[in-house]
Design a protein around this motif. Sequence first.
Motif, mmCIF file in Angstrom:
data_model
loop_
_atom_site.group_PDB
_atom_site.id
_atom_site.type_symbol
_atom_site.label_atom_id
_atom_site.label_comp_id
_atom_site.label_asym_id
_atom_site.label_seq_id
_atom_site.Cartn_x
_atom_site.Cartn_y
_atom_site.Cartn_z
ATOM 1 N N ARG A 1 0.816 -1.222 0.000
ATOM 2 C CA ARG A 1 0.000 0.000 0.000
ATOM 3 C C ARG A 1 0.844 1.265 0.000
ATOM 4 O O ARG A 1 0.378 2.337 -0.389
ATOM 5 C CB ARG A 1 -0.943 0.002 1.203
ATOM 6 C CG ARG A 1 -2.123 -0.938 1.003
ATOM 7 C CD ARG A 1 -2.983 -0.971 2.238
ATOM 8 N NE ARG A 1 -4.134 -1.854 2.083
ATOM 9 C CZ ARG A 1 -4.666 -2.553 3.069
ATOM 10 N NH1 ARG A 1 -4.152 -2.482 4.273
ATOM 11 N NH2 ARG A 1 -5.712 -3.315 2.851
ATOM 12 N N GLN A 2 2.097 1.148 0.472
ATOM 13 C CA GLN A 2 2.974 2.319 0.412
ATOM 14 C C GLN A 2 3.294 2.685 -1.036
ATOM 15 O O GLN A 2 3.613 3.821 -1.346
ATOM 16 C CB GLN A 2 4.276 2.035 1.161
ATOM 17 C CG GLN A 2 4.066 1.873 2.646
ATOM 18 C CD GLN A 2 5.361 1.571 3.363
ATOM 19 O OE1 GLN A 2 6.419 2.049 2.983
ATOM 20 N NE2 GLN A 2 5.285 0.763 4.404
ATOM 21 N N MET B 1 -3.948 6.265 -2.857
ATOM 22 C CA MET B 1 -5.368 6.259 -3.205
ATOM 23 C C MET B 1 -6.005 7.601 -2.849
ATOM 24 O O MET B 1 -5.722 8.181 -1.813
ATOM 25 C CB MET B 1 -6.096 5.137 -2.476
ATOM 26 C CG MET B 1 -7.519 4.958 -2.967
ATOM 27 S SD MET B 1 -8.098 3.282 -2.666
ATOM 28 C CE MET B 1 -9.580 3.221 -3.622
ATOM 29 N N LEU C 1 1.686 12.528 8.390
ATOM 30 C CA LEU C 1 1.393 11.421 9.307
ATOM 31 C C LEU C 1 1.906 10.066 8.807
ATOM 32 O O LEU C 1 2.686 9.391 9.487
ATOM 33 C CB LEU C 1 -0.120 11.358 9.536
ATOM 34 C CG LEU C 1 -0.592 10.585 10.765
ATOM 35 C CD1 LEU C 1 -0.032 11.214 12.026
ATOM 36 C CD2 LEU C 1 -2.117 10.587 10.819
ATOM 37 N N ALA C 2 1.471 9.693 7.612
ATOM 38 C CA ALA C 2 1.852 8.369 7.109
ATOM 39 C C ALA C 2 3.359 8.250 6.830
ATOM 40 O O ALA C 2 3.972 7.257 7.216
ATOM 41 C CB ALA C 2 1.034 8.024 5.869
ATOM 42 N N VAL D 1 4.707 5.382 8.994
ATOM 43 C CA VAL D 1 4.830 4.139 8.231
ATOM 44 C C VAL D 1 6.212 4.009 7.599
ATOM 45 O O VAL D 1 6.852 2.976 7.678
ATOM 46 C CB VAL D 1 3.736 4.072 7.144
ATOM 47 C CG1 VAL D 1 3.861 2.786 6.354
ATOM 48 C CG2 VAL D 1 2.356 4.175 7.775
ATOM 49 N N ARG E 1 -1.493 14.293 0.118
ATOM 50 C CA ARG E 1 -1.274 13.273 1.146
ATOM 51 C C ARG E 1 -0.865 11.948 0.509
ATOM 52 O O ARG E 1 0.040 11.264 0.999
ATOM 53 C CB ARG E 1 -2.561 13.079 1.963
ATOM 54 C CG ARG E 1 -2.457 12.012 3.017
ATOM 55 C CD ARG E 1 -3.703 11.933 3.871
ATOM 56 N NE ARG E 1 -4.834 11.379 3.140
ATOM 57 C CZ ARG E 1 -6.027 11.124 3.687
ATOM 58 N NH1 ARG E 1 -6.224 11.398 4.967
ATOM 59 N NH2 ARG E 1 -7.011 10.629 2.967
ATOM 60 N N ALA E 2 -1.519 11.603 -0.591
ATOM 61 C CA ALA E 2 -1.155 10.359 -1.286
ATOM 62 C C ALA E 2 0.252 10.471 -1.864
ATOM 63 O O ALA E 2 1.056 9.536 -1.771
ATOM 64 C CB ALA E 2 -2.165 10.059 -2.384
ATOM 65 N N MET F 1 3.678 9.816 0.176
ATOM 66 C CA MET F 1 4.236 8.472 0.361
ATOM 67 C C MET F 1 5.107 8.067 -0.829
ATOM 68 O O MET F 1 5.610 6.961 -0.881
ATOM 69 C CB MET F 1 3.111 7.451 0.542
ATOM 70 C CG MET F 1 2.335 7.586 1.848
ATOM 71 S SD MET F 1 3.358 7.339 3.294
ATOM 72 C CE MET F 1 3.517 5.545 3.273
ATOM 73 N N ALA G 1 -5.120 2.635 3.444
ATOM 74 C CA ALA G 1 -4.599 2.861 2.095
ATOM 75 C C ALA G 1 -3.232 3.536 2.138
ATOM 76 O O ALA G 1 -2.437 3.410 1.207
ATOM 77 C CB ALA G 1 -5.577 3.703 1.285
ATOM 78 N N LEU G 2 -2.945 4.256 3.225
ATOM 79 C CA LEU G 2 -1.641 4.906 3.358
ATOM 80 C C LEU G 2 -0.584 3.955 3.920
ATOM 81 O O LEU G 2 0.549 4.355 4.154
ATOM 82 C CB LEU G 2 -1.753 6.126 4.269
ATOM 83 C CG LEU G 2 -2.424 7.349 3.634
ATOM 84 C CD1 LEU G 2 -2.841 8.343 4.705
ATOM 85 C CD2 LEU G 2 -1.480 8.027 2.641
ATOM 86 N N MET H 1 -0.871 2.199 6.849
ATOM 87 C CA MET H 1 -0.872 1.992 8.302
ATOM 88 C C MET H 1 -1.452 0.629 8.622
ATOM 89 O O MET H 1 -2.395 0.179 7.970
ATOM 90 C CB MET H 1 -1.743 3.046 8.992
ATOM 91 C CG MET H 1 -1.140 4.419 9.025
ATOM 92 S SD MET H 1 -2.217 5.520 9.961
ATOM 93 C CE MET H 1 -1.918 7.049 9.089
#
Lengths: 242, 241
Positions: free
Chosen positions: A76-77, A81, A100-101, A105, A149-150, A153, B147-148, B150
């Motif tokens: 997913r990284q 989406m 955040l992510a 992550v 935001r997408a 990553m 989706a990110l 986590m």
Amino acid sequence: MIKINNLHKYFGELHVLKGIDLEVKQGDVTAIIGPSGSGKSTLLHCINKLEEPSQGHIYIDNEDIMAQDCDINAIRQKVGMVFQHFNLFPHKNVLENITLAPTLVKKVTKDEAEKTAYELLNKVGLSDKAFSYPSKLSGGQKQRIAIARALAMKPEVILFDEPTSALDPEMIKEVLDVMKDLAKEGMTMLIVTHEMGFAKNVANRLIFMDNGMVVEDTEPNLFFSAPKSDRAKEFLDKVLNK
Amino acid sequence: MDNYFLVLYNTFMKDERYMLIVNGLLFTLAVTILAALIGIILGVVLSLMTISDFRPFKNIKSERFAFLRDFNPFTKIALIYITVIRGTPTVVQLLILFNLVFIGVLEAPIFVVAVVGFGLNSAAYVAEIIRAGIQGLDKGQMEAARALGMSYGKAMQVIIIPQAIKKIMPALVSEFIVLFKETSVVGMIGGNDLTKAAREIAASSYRAAEPWLLAALIYLLLTTLFTYFMRKVEKRLKESD
């Protein structure tokens, strides 16, 4: 880059995807269109396993995401989406939404994540909103933040699930412009959309779905000027001559 | 009028009877706060159990055991716990805990029995409040977090629970007030709380009205103060939305 083989999805008795085969190459900007209920969104949700596929195989960078030992969070990284209803985190400000992510992550340092975030805010034209909360933004601004935001990553592909369907007509353009820039930069994109103009002008590939199947997989210009299937003709007749 | 003050003085000051009220109040407050802590912690765990998607037998092949595919032991345990606790009176639970578990098996002071008893009781109600709060959130929040990249736990911790807590604040405040008042039954197992203090003063001073009115006033004052304070907190939390 993404390879889908014979993908089926059932919701209980309902057979939503009926054997999808699809291959997406790096740099493809693919528009997925079709009537509601045709399975477009479900297909997108299966690609990053927000919906569990019922049968078939999906490979992302040659990794089978249906395999037992597949680390879906790592996949997913690579697969960003963007949602119809934005889904920004309302209790975090814009900057936190974006950082955040990456910090949690990807374990990027806070400074680095913020630097990237400011670059992305600049790119989507919202540098002045870093400390605003989502509730203070318009729909178009929210969606541009969601795209930032997408992008934070650094994904290899972004899935757009009807990104402009929940927007006021005036705000659609600002979001499509950002997406257009991304397409120009060579980002791989899969876009479920009802924006026929965008599908025609920006996408380099068009997939027409109906009733859980891919009916046409072609070039946008060809599709709009000379659709092959009757179902596509009927659909175009309805959406273009409304 | 002077006579009535004398009555009041005799009722509460003679033999330092007011100390019963002070100690009783301290007992009530200590039990409430510690029980609320247990209630929150255990309540969070229980609520997470009820909404978990843990199905250890989901890949079972045999059709004979097909019913096990949707079996979620965590959810089952949590639901049984909540059903039992919510379906029986607090006093009865307290008496069972006091007479069956702590006497004979574990020797413990009344205070500990009370804290554990009210904590276990409150947890069931808190669990349902939190579950409703989490399930009431937009499904898109969890989707966006996942989706990110986590994990489920991270998404819960950073995205879902903070938002749910904000939403359920009023219900939690309510539950805290109920708990605070409910501790008044602790006299049944010999706890010396505020209500028990009022009863003792009434018995030894032969005044029926004043001790009970004073106890009621203290309960009312504290719940009102607490409500007022929590309204302020809620307002502050709202501002960041």
